[in-house]
Design an enzyme around this catalytic site. Sequence first.
Site, short mmCIF file in Angstrom:
data_model
loop_
_atom_site.label_atom_id
_atom_site.label_comp_id
_atom_site.label_asym_id
_atom_site.label_seq_id
_atom_site.Cartn_x
_atom_site.Cartn_y
_atom_site.Cartn_z
N SER A 1 0.92 -1.19 0.20
CA SER A 1 0.08 -0.10 -0.01
C SER A 1 0.85 1.32 -0.05
O SER A 1 1.73 1.41 -1.17
CB SER A 1 -1.04 -0.07 1.16
N ASP B 1 -2.66 6.59 -3.32
CA ASP B 1 -1.44 5.83 -2.86
C ASP B 1 -0.93 4.92 -3.78
O ASP B 1 -1.53 4.61 -4.64
CB ASP B 1 -1.82 5.31 -1.17
N ASP C 1 -1.35 1.41 -4.13
CA ASP C 1 -2.02 0.44 -4.50
C ASP C 1 -3.23 0.75 -4.92
O ASP C 1 -4.09 0.40 -5.33
CB ASP C 1 -2.21 -0.66 -3.55
N ASP D 1 -6.01 2.39 -3.21
CA ASP D 1 -7.05 2.33 -2.27
C ASP D 1 -7.44 3.36 -1.49
O ASP D 1 -8.37 3.64 -0.66
CB ASP D 1 -7.19 0.72 -1.63
#
EC number: 5.4.2.10
Length: 445
Positions: free
Chosen positions: A102, A241, A243, A245
């Site tokens: 992440s 960010d 990834d 999400d």
Amino acid sequence: MSNRKYFGTDGIRGRVGDAPITPEFVLKLGWAAGKVLARHGSRKIIIGKDTRISGYMLESALEAGLSAAGLSASFTGPMPTPAVAYLTRTFRAEAGIVISASHNPFYDNGIKFFSIDGTKLPDEVEEAIEAEMEKELTCVDSSELGKASRIVDAAGRYIEFCKGTFPNELSLSHLKIVVDCANGATYHIAPNVFRELGAKVIAIGCEPDGLNINEEVGATDVRALQARVLAEKADLGIAFDGDGDRVIMVDHEGNKVDGDQILYIIAREGLRQGQLRGGAVGTLMSNMGLELALKQLGIPFARAKVGDRYVLEKLQEKGWRIGAENSGHVILLDKTTTGDGIVASLQVVAAMVRNHMNLHDLCSGMKMFPQILVNVRFTAGKGDPLENENVKAVMAEVEAALGNRGRVLLRKSGTEPLIRVMVEGEEEAQVTEFAHRIADAVKAA
């Protein structure tokens, strides 16, 4: 969660090369997950990743383990976490796996799973995988081995899905938007979504090299975005960010707009459009200003534990549709099954266009309380700082001083060896002093 050996609040995460993020462990994890998931029917798994250099190594290890258990893997290549959840659902795969840490630096990585319906795996399935990890790895017969394939149109499918969450009657043709993809998984997705909806897009953080993910770009560091918005005289900036999400936004004046403000805008717009079902869910970290602003609108508000999985649980418990963390995880259950930065940002931009208002003015109905967060690293095995008597005493003093005009929260991070100290109140100088006083007590514990 406390009895887990490997799974934390957001899957399994750590430094690459150190247990558990090693090729050997991840191969065994793939095998154990395969053994558990094979009991449920379909034998296909979707595997996506962000742009970290270690993703290549870990997806190969996962695929080997899954194949040994008799499951086939379909690779998406670099793809946002919510895209993997969506593709898992639409391909009716048994599960989706995302290789990502992440918002963490490139040298960390992690593995998280989605179930067949695009939600996080239930606790009991994670526990079954952990139990399987303790067994000796055995390979299925050669005729039963899983296969590997690539989903060539994964990006296009997800781009169309995202665009489908934006109202058909609206256009972004009058907006100039700076999009910051954190050199992460949205780099080939997000700019195209906004361009295809008509916006003039200036893309930054879209040159991943395997090592620069989240490095001075993206939702956890919006300074480059703020500077570019001002330099380009853009209408707004949007930062994801690594990834995809999480989303944090920046208004035309360069002010940061966080997950609490994004939740407020989306909830208020839902109320105006008659589409809000119930209330909104935040977390223990959500700003008091959000709670008060929603209360003034007559929108019920509930706090969940920190972590997007707990926001989702609270939404399901209440039967509500929208929730968020101030860090930028925004869950919109009428649109998708998990936190989706692109989809959330599209709803905010839709509110701007529909109301002919800029982002700064959309936020103006919510007064943010000063909130100071101090992270204190602790060493496991030295005792629990949260149970220390001096820490408790200092915390009680601060709570008494704040009264009902502020909040204090101490909690352990679910992903790192950190104690997070949060103090919130009306006076920033006082709040800062209180936060550091508690942090010093935690350090001395």
